[in-house]
Every structure is written in structure tokens, then in C-alpha cells.
Scaffold this motif. Structure first.
Motif, short mmCIF file in Angstrom:
data_model
loop_
_atom_site.label_atom_id
_atom_site.label_comp_id
_atom_site.label_asym_id
_atom_site.label_seq_id
_atom_site.Cartn_x
_atom_site.Cartn_y
_atom_site.Cartn_z
N ALA A 139 13.13 5.15 -12.11
CA ALA A 139 14.09 4.19 -11.55
C ALA A 139 14.71 4.75 -10.26
O ALA A 139 14.88 4.01 -9.28
N MET A 140 15.04 6.03 -10.27
CA MET A 140 15.62 6.64 -9.08
C MET A 140 14.61 6.63 -7.94
O MET A 140 14.95 6.32 -6.79
N ARG A 141 13.37 6.98 -8.26
CA ARG A 141 12.34 7.14 -7.23
C ARG A 141 11.87 5.80 -6.68
O ARG A 141 11.61 5.67 -5.49
N ARG A 142 11.78 4.78 -7.53
CA ARG A 142 11.17 3.52 -7.12
C ARG A 142 12.17 2.41 -6.80
O ARG A 142 11.82 1.46 -6.09
N VAL A 143 13.39 2.54 -7.32
CA VAL A 143 14.35 1.43 -7.17
C VAL A 143 15.59 1.86 -6.40
O VAL A 143 15.94 1.26 -5.38
N GLU A 175 20.05 -0.54 -14.67
CA GLU A 175 19.87 -1.18 -15.98
C GLU A 175 18.63 -2.08 -15.98
O GLU A 175 17.87 -2.12 -16.96
N ALA A 176 18.41 -2.78 -14.87
CA ALA A 176 17.23 -3.65 -14.78
C ALA A 176 15.95 -2.82 -14.79
O ALA A 176 14.95 -3.21 -15.42
N ALA A 177 15.97 -1.68 -14.10
CA ALA A 177 14.79 -0.82 -14.08
C ALA A 177 14.49 -0.28 -15.47
O ALA A 177 13.32 -0.22 -15.89
N LYS A 178 15.53 0.11 -16.18
CA LYS A 178 15.32 0.62 -17.53
C LYS A 178 14.86 -0.49 -18.47
O LYS A 178 14.10 -0.25 -19.41
N ALA A 179 15.31 -1.71 -18.19
CA ALA A 179 14.94 -2.84 -19.05
C ALA A 179 13.45 -3.15 -18.99
O ALA A 179 12.88 -3.68 -19.95
#
Length: 338
Positions: free
Chosen positions: A251-255, A239-243
């Protein structure tokens, strides 16, 4: 008078011929009786008496039955059983003196000479004899391991992403792959790929079949491990990545996936340690790797040294990879310690 002399001479000649004809039969009967007496002595457990009886068999150039060789080799074996190695050597050399190329005598003489050496010398000689072939098999084992290690993490990641995907057909397909390959034995999968698929017109070489079987099997297991690692990350991370404007893929690749790295290393390391041992199963589909090489050496020489060496090589491999994965886990954990 002349007629009488002629009859006497003819009678003597006929009698002589008859004796010549019956002599081999008599000797054969005597020889068989000697072997029978020797068997009776061995049945009583009287090995020295059996040796004495067997030595009565004489050498004869017209002996087509091989009674002399048979008797002397039996004598040598009995002397070997009694640990009388010099006498066993002498009996074997009696055969070689007459038949220098007799393979049975040559092999037995080598066995007697080997038995007289210290155990550690024999073991060392066996190691030197078996090691080259075992190392060739070990190279193939390592090749299988590295090829599978390249394929299965990528396949496992794809399966894991498919399992958590919202695209239902892809998710179901990945679930089916996991269900199929985790639910059936690896040996059965290898058999089906190498022996079963040709009936459907699909043929693979042993190496390709081995890589395919190991790769699919370990991809299924790693898929579940990676999926568990991804889902262990708090949902708030996504959720934070999407925010901050990241897409799902970013988000999957970097977080998400980088955070699963440390959590995944222990189970993935265990899987690859198991993979080293599971490569032995490919010996059943005509792959000559470490286990197959050891089995061939053992069947050829009936010598357990080949199996001991194979076990030591497997231990070296598993110890090395365990050390490597422990180092990787340690480096991955440094950042959390700080």
C-alpha cells in the motif's frame, strides 16, 4: 726635513682614511634626514614636496640599506596616489634599471600598468585569470550536490517510514536522528565529523566527511518533509488498499508514496537549492570547492572579482536547479489539471 715630510704624509693619510670612514656615516645621516623631511611633508599632506625631497637620495653601489630603492619606490607610490601614472612608471623603472629582478618594483609596475587600463578590460582580464580555478571548485561543488542528492532522499524516506512505523525502537531512533541533526548547525556537524571523530579513532577524508555531514543533515530535513507528505494523504487510501488485499508495504509503495510525489516536490526542491549554497560550509574542513577557491583567490590578490565570479556561478547553479524543479513540478501537476 725628511722626518717632517714623513710626518706630514702620515697625517694626510690618516686624515684621508678618517674621512673615508666617516663619509658613509655622514651619507647615512643625510639619507635618514631626507626620509624624515619627506615624512614631515607627507604628514602635512604636501605630497609633491615629499616627492621632491625623496628624489634627493642618490644611487650608491655601496648602499647596503637599500635607501635608493626605498626612496624611489616611495616616490612611485606617492605619484600613484596623485594619479600621475607616467611619473610613477618612470620612478619604478629607475629601480628596475639598477635592480632588474626587484620583485617589489616589478609588482608595482604591473599595478600601475593595470590601473591605466579601462575598468572593463581589467575586469575581463581578472575574470580570465580567476575563472579556471573557480571552475575547478565549481566541479567539486556540483559533485557534492549530486552525491548528497542521491543519499539524502533515500535516507529521508527511511527516516520518514521509521517515524510513522509502529516498531517503537526504530521510530524513536528516527526521531532522535531528526532531533539531533535539525537541532544543531550544519557547520558544527561538519566540524564534529572531520575534527572531532579522529579523537575517538574514527578518521574521514575531507570529501567523505563532507558527504557524510551533508547527507545526514539533509536526510533529517527530508525525513520530516516526506513524513508530512505521507501523513497528508487521507487515511481512507490506506484502508482502501488493505481492503483489496494489499499489505502495508504494498500500500505504501503503490498507493501512498506515489500520491505524495507532487506534494513533496516544492519543499524538496527548496531543500536542494539550499544545499547548493550550504556546500560552501565544507570549505571549513579543507575541501577545495567553489567558495574555498574564491576565498583563496581573494586572499592571494585582494581582488573582489573572484568573489563576484563565485556569486555568479552560484546564481547559475541555483537558477538551473530551480528551472529543473519547476519543470518537474509542472509535469507532476499535469494529471491533476486533466
Amino acid at each position: 726635513m725628511k722626518v717632517l715630510c714623513g710626518r706630514v704624509i702620515r697625517t694626510i693619510l690618516l686624515f684621508s682614511c678618517l674621512l673615508l670612514l666617516l663619509a658613509p656615516l655622514s651619507r647615512a645621516e643625510d639619507t635618514e634626514q631626507i626620509f624624515q623631511d619627506a615624512n614631515d611633508a607627507m604628514a602635512r599632506g604636501d605630497l609633491p614636496a615629499a616627492i621632491t625631497v625623496l628624489k634627493k637620495v642618490p644611487f650608491s653601489k655601496t648602499d647596503d640599506s637599500g635607501a635608493f630603492v626605498r626612496s624611489r619606490m616611495q616616490v612611485a607610490r606617492l605619484q600613484f596616489a596623485l594619479k600621475d601614472f607616467p611619473a610613477a612608471t618612470a620612478s619604478t623603472k629607475e629601480v628596475l634599471a639598477v635592480y632588474p629582478d626587484n620583485s617589489e618594483a616589478l609588482n608595482f609596475l604591473a599595478s600601475v600598468q593595470k590601473e591605466q587600463k579601462p575598468r572593463y578590460v581589467v575586469f575581463w582580464e581578472d575574470c580570465l585569470r580567476f575563472l579556471p580555478n573557480l571552475l575547478k571548485g565549481a566541479v567539486m561543488t556540483i559533485t557534492l550536490v549530486f552525491c548528497t542528492m542521491l543519499i539524502s532522499p533515500l535516507g529521508g524516506l527511511l527516516i520518514a517510514l521509521g517515524r510513522i512505523s509502529r516498531f517503537k525502537p526504530f521510530s524513536v531512533l528516527c526521531w532522535f536522528i531528526i532531533w539531533l541533526f535539525r537541532g544543531t548547525p550544519l557547520l558544527l556537524q561538519l566540524f564534529f565529523i572531520y575534527y572531532g571523530l579522529p579523537s575517538l579513532g574514527i578518521t574521514f577524508k575531507p570529501f567523505t566527511a563532507a558527504i557524510l555531514g551533508l547527507g545526514l543533515n539533509y536526510s533529517a530535513y527530508l525525513g520530516e518533509i516526506i513524513r508530512g507528505g505521507i501523513q497528508s494523504i487521507e487515511h481512507g487510501q490506506m484502508e482502501a488498499a488493505k481492503a483489496i488485499g494489499m499489505s502495508y508495504g504494498q500500500a505504501m509503495r503503490r498507493v501512498i508514496i506515489p500520491q505524495t510525489y507532487k506534494r513533496l516536490m516544492p519543499p524538496i526542491g527548496n531543500e536542494f537549492i539550499a544545499l547548493i549554497k550550504d556546500t560552501a560550509l565544507v570549505s571549513t574542513i579543507a575541501m577545495v570547492e567553489l567558495m574555498r577557491s574564491a576565498d583563496q583567490m581573494f586572499n592571494a590578490y585582494f581582488n573582489v572579482t573572484a568573489l563576484i565570479l563565485a556569486a555568479l556561478i552560484y546564481l547559475v547553479f541555483t537558477t538551473f536547479f530551480t528551472f529543473i524543479f519547476e519543470k518537474i513540478e509542472h509535469r507532476a501537476g499535469i494529471y491533476e489539471i486533466r
